[in-house]
Design an enzyme around this catalytic site. Sequence first.
Site, PDB file in Angstrom:
ATOM      1  N   ASN A  71       5.828   1.159  -4.788  1.00  0.00           N
ATOM      2  CA  ASN A  71       5.899  -0.469  -4.486  1.00  0.00           C
ATOM      3  C   ASN A  71       7.123  -1.227  -5.045  1.00  0.00           C
ATOM      4  O   ASN A  71       7.724  -0.711  -5.907  1.00  0.00           O
ATOM      5  CB  ASN A  71       4.592  -1.259  -5.011  1.00  0.00           C
ATOM      6  N   ALA A  72       7.611  -1.941  -4.027  1.00  0.00           N
ATOM      7  CA  ALA A  72       8.732  -2.908  -4.451  1.00  0.00           C
ATOM      8  C   ALA A  72       8.413  -4.418  -3.866  1.00  0.00           C
ATOM      9  O   ALA A  72       8.950  -4.921  -3.121  1.00  0.00           O
ATOM     10  CB  ALA A  72      10.070  -2.230  -3.973  1.00  0.00           C
ATOM     11  N   ILE A  73       7.295  -4.928  -4.489  1.00  0.00           N
ATOM     12  CA  ILE A  73       7.149  -6.442  -4.262  1.00  0.00           C
ATOM     13  C   ILE A  73       8.094  -7.158  -4.709  1.00  0.00           C
ATOM     14  O   ILE A  73       8.300  -8.191  -4.025  1.00  0.00           O
ATOM     15  CB  ILE A  73       5.777  -6.652  -4.714  1.00  0.00           C
ATOM     16  N   ASN A 101       1.373 -11.607 -17.819  1.00  0.00           N
ATOM     17  CA  ASN A 101       2.476 -11.114 -17.833  1.00  0.00           C
ATOM     18  C   ASN A 101       3.735 -11.719 -17.498  1.00  0.00           C
ATOM     19  O   ASN A 101       3.580 -12.509 -16.563  1.00  0.00           O
ATOM     20  CB  ASN A 101       2.537  -9.804 -16.588  1.00  0.00           C
ATOM     21  N   CYS A 132       9.973  -4.010 -15.040  1.00  0.00           N
ATOM     22  CA  CYS A 132       9.879  -4.054 -13.744  1.00  0.00           C
ATOM     23  C   CYS A 132      11.127  -3.360 -13.025  1.00  0.00           C
ATOM     24  O   CYS A 132      12.179  -3.883 -13.282  1.00  0.00           O
ATOM     25  CB  CYS A 132       9.594  -5.285 -13.111  1.00  0.00           C
ATOM     26  N   ILE A 192       1.961   2.823 -19.184  1.00  0.00           N
ATOM     27  CA  ILE A 192       3.416   2.666 -18.948  1.00  0.00           C
ATOM     28  C   ILE A 192       3.866   1.799 -17.610  1.00  0.00           C
ATOM     29  O   ILE A 192       2.795   1.773 -16.885  1.00  0.00           O
ATOM     30  CB  ILE A 192       4.186   3.878 -18.687  1.00  0.00           C
ATOM     31  N   GLY A 244      -1.994   3.904 -16.146  1.00  0.00           N
ATOM     32  CA  GLY A 244      -1.105   5.091 -14.990  1.00  0.00           C
ATOM     33  C   GLY A 244      -2.328   5.866 -14.612  1.00  0.00           C
ATOM     34  O   GLY A 244      -2.640   6.722 -15.136  1.00  0.00           O
ATOM     35  N   GLY A 266      -4.909   0.344 -12.587  1.00  0.00           N
ATOM     36  CA  GLY A 266      -3.963  -0.406 -11.516  1.00  0.00           C
ATOM     37  C   GLY A 266      -4.147  -0.213  -9.998  1.00  0.00           C
ATOM     38  O   GLY A 266      -5.152  -0.714  -9.358  1.00  0.00           O
ATOM     39  N   THR A 267      -3.544   0.881  -9.674  1.00  0.00           N
ATOM     40  CA  THR A 267      -3.663   1.222  -8.253  1.00  0.00           C
ATOM     41  C   THR A 267      -4.919   1.553  -7.501  1.00  0.00           C
ATOM     42  O   THR A 267      -5.065   1.170  -6.567  1.00  0.00           O
ATOM     43  CB  THR A 267      -2.742   2.466  -8.103  1.00  0.00           C
TER      44      THR A 267
END
Lengths: 311, 249
Positions: A71-73, A101, A132, A192, A244, A266-267
């Site tokens: 991802n690269a939001i 966060n 990030c 991480i 992770g 997360g994912t």
Amino acid sequence: MNSERLKISLPGLDLKNPVMPASGCFSFGEEFSNLYDLTQLGAIMIKAATHEPRIGNPTPRVAETSSGMLNAIGLQNPGVDHIIRHELKYLESYDVPVIANVAGTAIEDYKIVADKISKAGNVKALELNISCPNVKEGGIQFGTDPDTARRLTSEVKEVSEVPVYVKLSPNVTDITAMAKSVADVADGLTMINTLVGMRLGRDGRPVISNITGGLSGPAIKPVSLNMIYQVRQHLPDIPIIGMGGVADVDDILDYISVGADAVAVGTMNFTNPYICPELIQELDERVEEMGLNHLHDIKGRAYKTLQGSGF
Amino acid sequence: MKNLMNIKSQKQIADHIYEMVLEGDITSSMKTPGQFVHVRVSDSTEHVLRRPISIADINHEQSQFTIVYRAEGAGTRKMSALRTGDSLDILSPLGNGYPLEKNEHVLIVGGGIGVPPLYELSKQLNRLGVKTTHVLGFNSKKDVFYEEKFRTLGETHVATADGSCGTEGFVTDVIGDLKDDFDLFYACGPKVMLKVLSETMDLDGYISLEERMGCGFGVCYACVCETARGDYIKLCTEGPVFRKGEIVL
């Protein structure tokens, strides 16, 4: 679920259980509150807040990879003031601690966000996003230089009214050097963040518009387990929230076994939106099956076994 | 929102294109054409992202609905191997569909894998008494599907880029020759097609967009699109259907 076997106490955080959604995979909770009762969760790590609103990166922003995703939001968020007035306000109706966060481009940005957001009543801890990989300035460069990370952490500590956890980047040569550098100023670590990666399309060009993205999901679990294991050898007492690729109860037990105190999911929230409450239920059953008085009875067993503790 | 559907049938209907009929109670909540389901292609963690697939046909009486998808990548190829009696994990129904307006005569334009949601749309419009004309664009004859089904609902034209079926060229080549007066257009297809339609036709309309998606319900901020106001909004929850001009194409 209110089980003594799963209760965990960490700086700022009295957790009903050690399972919480990871930042960036849960937005600010409202969408998930339509799916299940958020008070079941140990805590909620909300999406990164920055001083000014951010529109994020162009699309495509995500791509699937084997057992993971990139991802690269680009930290899209409405800015800290909006988040305090709206998103955190909404979460007030749920009895669940929030870990905010905090992201920025300069130390001053981090301090402004930390100062403001740590005063919100339901924010019980900060997670300092120094890792990030998807923003051009700030973020990861704070997380790859031990001295800068330490300075940022101690300056944020000065203004924060709640404990500060530092989210470590795996994109470093020596994770233990990073961890040791922030250890005496931070209240805890979360580890991480994603690993920088790339995927190409059939046309031979990167799929993600940002060219690189952060790799997450089950693919990175072995990396995270090792890093937590290594850090634990140097820092036996610092609170660590591990993350992770957590996808099932065995993954949670693995994280606790390498020395994490709690875990974030997360994912897999995307794969199965109900995964957090499902895991909490299954974890309690498993801990009972294993005959443990408390989940933390197995904490660190991965290295303790090697040291001949006989567990 | 999450449901296990029973696969009633699956068949290949064009090159790499599969039609799957699913059965389950969640069908009753599917009302608006243009909504989508988010499919988990397998139980393992090999594929962590679901696949957004539009709903092509809804049959409330039998609690069944149909999806039509292209099996190109590893995930959708796995889906295409599923058989009658297998189950499929979906999130549904997601997104906002096409508004149904009671017009006299509308133009429905589909390109490639953008064609499927327009079938349910046309069905519902015809039920409302709206006359529909369909223009469907594909690359080649081997890619053409649903032509006959659309023909049962109204006048239907096919264009193929290589001229192997219907008019040679793009949907816009067909539309340029149509003499009818349309009140509105509805479209779904590649972004470039939507852009050309929006810019060249002096007609208001609704378009449905596609983007790589993460969660499908507004959490991950992956599938954003840029609005005319200059901000990014989420396609999965604010779209995928937008009014012409609302989104920068």
